[in-house]
Design a protein around this motif. Structure first.
Motif, PDB file in Angstrom:
ATOM      1  N   ARG A 197       6.635   4.122  -6.492  1.00 28.25           N
ATOM      2  CA  ARG A 197       5.723   2.985  -6.645  1.00 28.25           C
ATOM      3  C   ARG A 197       5.079   2.618  -5.310  1.00 28.25           C
ATOM      4  O   ARG A 197       3.852   2.525  -5.210  1.00 28.25           O
ATOM      5  CB  ARG A 197       6.481   1.775  -7.202  1.00 28.25           C
ATOM      6  N   VAL A 198       5.902   2.400  -4.313  1.00 27.45           N
ATOM      7  CA  VAL A 198       5.360   1.978  -3.015  1.00 27.45           C
ATOM      8  C   VAL A 198       4.685   3.129  -2.293  1.00 27.45           C
ATOM      9  O   VAL A 198       3.999   2.913  -1.281  1.00 27.45           O
ATOM     10  CB  VAL A 198       6.467   1.370  -2.129  1.00 27.45           C
ATOM     11  N   GLY A 199       4.850   4.367  -2.801  1.00 29.03           N
ATOM     12  CA  GLY A 199       4.169   5.495  -2.195  1.00 29.03           C
ATOM     13  C   GLY A 199       2.678   5.512  -2.439  1.00 29.03           C
ATOM     14  O   GLY A 199       1.960   6.347  -1.896  1.00 29.03           O
ATOM     15  N   ARG A 200       2.174   4.570  -3.260  1.00 30.48           N
ATOM     16  CA  ARG A 200       0.726   4.476  -3.489  1.00 30.48           C
ATOM     17  C   ARG A 200      -0.005   3.951  -2.263  1.00 30.48           C
ATOM     18  O   ARG A 200      -1.231   4.088  -2.166  1.00 30.48           O
ATOM     19  CB  ARG A 200       0.417   3.533  -4.660  1.00 30.48           C
ATOM     20  N   VAL A 201       0.697   3.282  -1.355  1.00 32.13           N
ATOM     21  CA  VAL A 201       0.057   2.665  -0.193  1.00 32.13           C
ATOM     22  C   VAL A 201       0.613   3.292   1.083  1.00 32.13           C
ATOM     23  O   VAL A 201       1.551   4.083   1.053  1.00 32.13           O
ATOM     24  CB  VAL A 201       0.285   1.141  -0.170  1.00 32.13           C
ATOM     25  N   ALA A 202       0.022   2.896   2.227  1.00 32.38           N
ATOM     26  CA  ALA A 202       0.431   3.384   3.549  1.00 32.38           C
ATOM     27  C   ALA A 202       0.362   4.898   3.604  1.00 32.38           C
ATOM     28  O   ALA A 202       1.267   5.570   4.093  1.00 32.38           O
ATOM     29  CB  ALA A 202       1.839   2.884   3.899  1.00 32.38           C
ATOM     30  N   ARG A 203      -0.740   5.455   3.124  1.00 34.55           N
ATOM     31  CA  ARG A 203      -0.950   6.895   3.127  1.00 34.55           C
ATOM     32  C   ARG A 203      -1.956   7.269   4.215  1.00 34.55           C
ATOM     33  O   ARG A 203      -2.808   6.472   4.583  1.00 34.55           O
ATOM     34  CB  ARG A 203      -1.475   7.364   1.766  1.00 34.55           C
ATOM     35  N   ALA A 204      -1.828   8.469   4.698  1.00 34.88           N
ATOM     36  CA  ALA A 204      -2.754   9.027   5.693  1.00 34.88           C
ATOM     37  C   ALA A 204      -2.844   8.157   6.936  1.00 34.88           C
ATOM     38  O   ALA A 204      -3.913   7.940   7.490  1.00 34.88           O
ATOM     39  CB  ALA A 204      -4.140   9.211   5.077  1.00 34.88           C
ATOM     40  N   GLY A 205      -1.711   7.619   7.374  1.00 35.45           N
ATOM     41  CA  GLY A 205      -1.671   6.869   8.620  1.00 35.45           C
ATOM     42  C   GLY A 205      -2.153   5.444   8.535  1.00 35.45           C
ATOM     43  O   GLY A 205      -2.274   4.769   9.568  1.00 35.45           O
ATOM     44  N   GLN A 206      -2.399   4.913   7.344  1.00 38.81           N
ATOM     45  CA  GLN A 206      -2.870   3.543   7.193  1.00 38.81           C
ATOM     46  C   GLN A 206      -1.698   2.608   6.918  1.00 38.81           C
ATOM     47  O   GLN A 206      -0.664   3.015   6.403  1.00 38.81           O
ATOM     48  CB  GLN A 206      -3.895   3.454   6.064  1.00 38.81           C
ATOM     49  N   ARG A 207      -1.898   1.339   7.253  1.00 40.14           N
ATOM     50  CA  ARG A 207      -0.868   0.331   7.018  1.00 40.14           C
ATOM     51  C   ARG A 207      -0.922  -0.137   5.566  1.00 40.14           C
ATOM     52  O   ARG A 207      -1.958  -0.044   4.898  1.00 40.14           O
ATOM     53  CB  ARG A 207      -1.073  -0.874   7.943  1.00 40.14           C
ATOM     54  N   GLY A 208       0.198  -0.654   5.085  1.00 35.94           N
ATOM     55  CA  GLY A 208       0.242  -1.154   3.720  1.00 35.94           C
ATOM     56  C   GLY A 208       1.429  -2.074   3.515  1.00 35.94           C
ATOM     57  O   GLY A 208       2.387  -2.071   4.295  1.00 35.94           O
ATOM     58  N   TRP A 209       1.352  -2.883   2.448  1.00 34.39           N
ATOM     59  CA  TRP A 209       2.400  -3.852   2.109  1.00 34.39           C
ATOM     60  C   TRP A 209       2.923  -3.562   0.710  1.00 34.39           C
ATOM     61  O   TRP A 209       2.162  -3.172  -0.184  1.00 34.39           O
ATOM     62  CB  TRP A 209       1.862  -5.274   2.161  1.00 34.39           C
ATOM     63  N   ALA A 210       4.218  -3.792   0.530  1.00 43.38           N
ATOM     64  CA  ALA A 210       4.864  -3.713  -0.781  1.00 43.38           C
ATOM     65  C   ALA A 210       5.615  -5.020  -1.011  1.00 43.38           C
ATOM     66  O   ALA A 210       6.599  -5.308  -0.329  1.00 43.38           O
ATOM     67  CB  ALA A 210       5.814  -2.527  -0.863  1.00 43.38           C
TER      68      ALA A 210
END
Length: 803
Positions: free
Chosen positions: A374-387
């Protein structure tokens, strides 16, 4: 030397270390890669593409978002090169979900841009007749879901003897979704000379057994494990009550994430204005598109309707949604027409949403592995993300399981300033203050009172959640014990540090004072108040002092034992999940170093926990033969270890990943209301469906052979050519858009075409049917004259009788 070989050698001369130029790729494939904007391959692509180009079977393991799709699509197009005039499918890619299959097909289309390869997507929910047209167009590559592909195979008696390359994408998910029968049936129909690739994020035991049966001398490439989360992902967990979730979601989207909202007047305007706003925010790095994961499809409908009423642009997806509607909804979210996507776990794997920033777990998962996806949808390719995750008292044990699964420290309540918290390394749990949610709770209650549709959807969602809870897996008993201790601790009443800045200044001071009063623990009891020293001390004070001195040591020892027991439990859990010493480096470093597959997931304390034996092995004679496992000696070694030995160290099963609970249920008795008797299990055939036996001997529902292919043949007067025939041998293949152009002769008795020559009566009838249905004035007048003569002849006897 031809031009293609010259260009490939020229690319090698200009290649950088580890680049696509050094992989000897077809010029058309390399041109498509450059057009796509890819500069350097990802670690999984660097490790997998060379052995795939060498023709080896491969099992690739890497975390979500690491570029696995390109790792098997690029070698596929390089191997097939151009369209073959010989009829037959040459490449197959199997995906667990429709969205993932369509996404893979879109990437395949981009990579085939400079070739004449034909490709299509065979997924459930689309028209069967359109898919028959696709197969009749002699596609080279098929991207499919297993259920619909097997359906077409049974209907059309499709021959797969031309298949050279097959990929099982997200293979662990394929088995979890119950596609085991379909996969084995497809596997038995493939030629033994094909190249088989299996890509997965985890390696459950059922997948190892499947790989042993379907792969020949496979190579295991394992860069990351499923316990890896991107180092750029920040996670936080909000503790609240069940009835506060809707209000908390509204507050989180509006105040914390700061999503743009649409007023009632603006809803009538075109959605492309909103898309332009989102595109501008995406360029400025301020895009905050969010995915909200809920438990059931009923929650999807209710939550999407509630957010729409609140003024958010919302898309939604769930498994039972019509395929056309799913495409529209996911496309609206991709292009920025909507800012929120409400989904079930159907989107937890494989769907790549560009520049996605946030994930909200509205209903917490019962499986730590599903949380990772689920949380693997964000913070991809070196970008920041929140879960962000909402956690109730019932869901808190699963958070403890997740904390042990990840091997990260659990932080309950603020232990320091809000800025000092590290959300990328700690599991931070805190309370959402009711003061922040009061207005949203009041708005939700008012909206439910005014809108009958929302009330009905909420009731259906609540009933659905009751059934959903029965299917949830139970957390570990130690996690339940730990949860009771956490709920009783005063730290659990602390406000989450992420939300402290959102409190008003006066409210913050009041809460600090209440917290100080709540946490105050006086040193003296009521019997010791005012009693100081040793003079004039009351008997009650002496008794309390004596009692304290006796129990202090006992309390200290009990607390120490609890701490040691919890630490041992955590170490044991960590050792069972992964080797913490080998996983301390971040994901990119682990990928660059090329982790040895045989060294991953070995328990850290294996050497110290080995049971000592008092036997003298030199003189001890066992009743087992030492070299009884003769097959092990014939296993081909890879880097000093066979695939089975490598897989044994990489196997990871947690909470019945192999559907062992499902297997137990299949042997259980249940009452069948139609048969009026007890039947066993929930497997194929237990739902009163008739079964048929396939070529491999497997039993599948008879609904796979519904006769729709025969209807399609009679309607379009064409058939799918036999595998191995040539397109130029009288076959007029449909265009690339899969539209029937006419002129194709009828099929013969055996299901093939008759070479383009119309047979006597059948061809003449087909020719007459192909004539225009519009009649001329002369034809209409002639039919009227004939009809009048018939009417006059039939009316003469009646007229005589009347006279």
């Amino acid at each position: 030397m031809d031009f293609a070989s010259f260009e490939m050698s020229n690319n090698r001369k200009k290649s950088k270390s580890g680049g696509f130029q050094g992989m000897d790729l077809n010029p058309a494939v390399f041109k498509a890669i450059m057009k796509k904007g890819y500069k350097l391959p990802t670690p999984i692509q660097r490790k997998c593409i060379p052995p795939i180009l060498d023709g080896k079977d491969l099992v690739g393991m890497a975390r979500t978002g690491s570029g696995k799709t390109a790792a098997f699509v690029i070698p596929l197009i390089h191997r097939l090169r151009s369209h073959s005039a010989k009829v037959g499918i040459r490449g197959i890619i199997l995906s667990p979900s429709r969205e993932l299959a369509l996404q893979t097909q879109k990437f395949t289309q981009d990579m085939c841009k400079y070739t004449d390869l034909r490709h299509c997507a065979i997924v459930g929910g689309d028209s069967m007749n359109e898919q028959y047209n696709m197969l009749a167009a002699n596609p080279d590559i098929i991207v499919a879901t297993p259920g619909r592909f097997l359906h077409l195979m049974v209907e059309t008696k499709l021959d797969l003897k031309m298949v050279e390359y097959i990929v099982f994408d997200e293979a662990d998910r394929l088995f979890e979704m119950g596609f085991s029968v379909q996969l084995h049936e497809i596997l038995t129909r493939l030629p033994s000379t094909r190249q088989t690739l299996l890509f997965s994020a985890t390696l459950p035991q059922s997948l190892v057994e499947f790989a042993k049966a379907g792969l020949q001398d496979p190579e295991l490439i394992r860069l990351d494990v499923d316990t890896k989360i991107s180092s750029d992902l920040e996670m936080t967990f909000f503790h609240l009550k069940s009835h506060e979730k809707d209000a908390a979601l509204l507050y989180l989207l509006r105040e914390v994430i700061k999503l743009p909202m649409v007023t009632q007047d603006q809803r009538t305007q075109e959605a492309r204005e909103f898309a332009a706003t989102m595109a501008k925010a995406r360029k400025l790095g301020e895009n905050q598109q969010t995915i909200v994961f809920v438990a059931t499809k009923h929650h999807v409908e209710f939550t999407a309707q509630l957010l729409t009423e609140a003024g958010f642009r919302v898309s939604y997806i769930y498994g039972a949604l019509d395929q056309t509607a799913r495409k529209i909804q996911i496309n609206n979210f991709r292009v920025g027409r909507t800012a929120v996507l409400v989904v079930t776990d159907v989107a937890a794997r494989g769907i790549d949403i560009p520049v996605l920033q946030n994930v909200i777990n509205f209903d917490f998962v019962d499986n730590s592995k599903t949380f990772i996806h689920r949380v693997g949808r964000v913070a991809r390719a070196g970008q920041r993300g929140w879960a962000f995750s909402f956690v109730t008292n019932d869901e808190l044990p699963y958070v403890i399981d997740l904390q042990l699964f990840l091997g990260r420290p659990l932080v309950v309540g603020p232990t320091g300033p809000a800025d000092s918290m590290d959300y990328t390394k700690d599991v931070v749990v805190g309370r959402i203050p009711l003061e922040l949610l009061e207005s949203d709770i009041e708005w939700v209650n008012k909206k439910l009172a005014d809108t009958s549709t929302l009330v009905d959807q909420q009731r259906v969602a609540a009933n659905g959640y009751k059934l959903f809870k029965k299917t949830k897996q139970t957390a570990a008993p130690e996690s339940h014990k730990r949860t009771k201790e956490i709920l009783q601790s005063p730290e659990m009443q602390e406000i989450h540090p992420l939300l402290v800045p959102y409190l008003p200044s006066g409210e913050r001071e009041r809460l600090e004072m209440v917290s100080a009063i709540t946490n105050f623990r006086p040193v003296e009891t009521v019997f010791e108040v005012g009693q100081r020293g040793t003079k004039n001390v009351s008997p009650a004070t002496l008794i309390m002092r004596k009692r304290r001195s006796q129990l202090t040591q006992v309390i200290t020892e009990v607390r120490q034992k609890k701490t040691e027991a919890m630490s041992r439990f955590q170490e044991k859990k960590r050792a069972a999940v992964f080797d913490s010493d080998s996983e301390e480096s971040d994901g990119e470093q682990a990928n660059e170093s090329g982790l040895a597959p045989s060294s991953a997931l070995q328990p850290a304390a294996a050497a110290t926990t080995t049971k000592k034996s008092f036997r003298d092995e030199e003189y001890y004679m066992s009743h087992y033969q030492k070299d009884a496992n003769t097959e092990k000696g014939y296993a081909v070694k890879k880097n000093g270890a066979s695939f089975l030995e490598q897989a044994q160290s990489a196997v990871f099963d947690l909470n019945a990943d192999d559907n062992s609970d499902m297997l137990k249920k299949q042997n259980a008795l249940r009452w069948d209301t139609k048969k009026k008797k007890f039947v066993r299990g929930i497997g194929l055939g237990s739902d009163n469906k008739k079964m048929l036996r396939t070529e491999s001997g497997a039993r599948i529902p008879a609904s796979y052979a519904s006769g729709s292919y025969t209807e399609w043949q009679s309607k379009h007067r064409m058939s799918i050519p036999r595998t191995g025939e040539s397109e130029l041998n009288g076959h007029q293949m449909p265009a690339k858009k899969f539209r029937h152009q006419g002129g194709t002769p009828a099929a013969d008795a055996e299901g093939g075409a008759d070479g383009g020559r119309p047979r006597s009566s059948m061809g003449q009838q087909a020719g007459r049917r192909n004539q225009s249905e519009l009649k001329s004035a002369e034809q209409i007048a002639k039919e009227r004259r004939v009809a009048n003569k018939k009417r006059e002849r039939s009316a003469r006897p009646n007229n005589k009788k009347r006279k």
